[in-house]
Scaffold this motif. Structure first.
Motif: not given
Length: 133
Positions: A111-133
């Motif tokens: 999330x980035x703060x812009x003149x128009x408020x918070x905006x989404x600047x990217x999304x990444x899928x991560x492995x659930x904790x404890x399941x390894x990378x």
């Protein structure tokens, strides 16, 4: 003693501001999920940062990317928020999404703060904790 007063004042001012920023960032993410759920891709595109909007150019291109690359965002059955952290000027918000396949996905929203408020600047899928990378 004055140092303690300064710390107490700083905490009383900055902790509520951090909580408000966290709440505002979550609201933007939630609203984008709602827009996708309603099939309103142009509205969902509004919550993307100017950088992301420039990369995809149109709501249609953006929607196609989300539909193909993030099917659990495009069509989900539930979401809930995990923790957040700062990375430079950005806020990284963890979101747990239950897809229509009943699998749980862990996503990190930048999330980035812009003149128009918070905006989404990217999304990444991560492995659930404890399941390894």
């Amino acid at each position: 003693m004055p140092c303690l007063l300064i710390r107490a004042f700083a905490l009383s001012v900055f902790l509520p501001m951090a909580a408000m920023a966290d709440s505002d960032a979550k609201s933007v993410i939630r609203q984008q999920f709602e827009a996708f759920g309603a099939g309103d891709v142009p509205r969902a595109f509004e919550f993307a940062s100017p950088q992301i909007q420039g990369m995809f150019g149109t709501p249609g291109n953006f929607g196609l990317m989300v539909e193909q690359g993030y099917p659990m965002v495009w069509n989900h059955s539930a979401l809930r928020f995990g923790g957040s952290r700062t990375k430079g000027d950005d806020t990284i918000q963890t979101v747990l999404v239950t897809g229509v396949d009943n699998a749980i996905y862990v996503l990190e929203y930048t999330m980035v703060l812009t003149a128009d408020g918070w905006r989404i600047n990217g999304v990444r899928v991560v492995p659930p904790a404890g399941l390894g990378a």
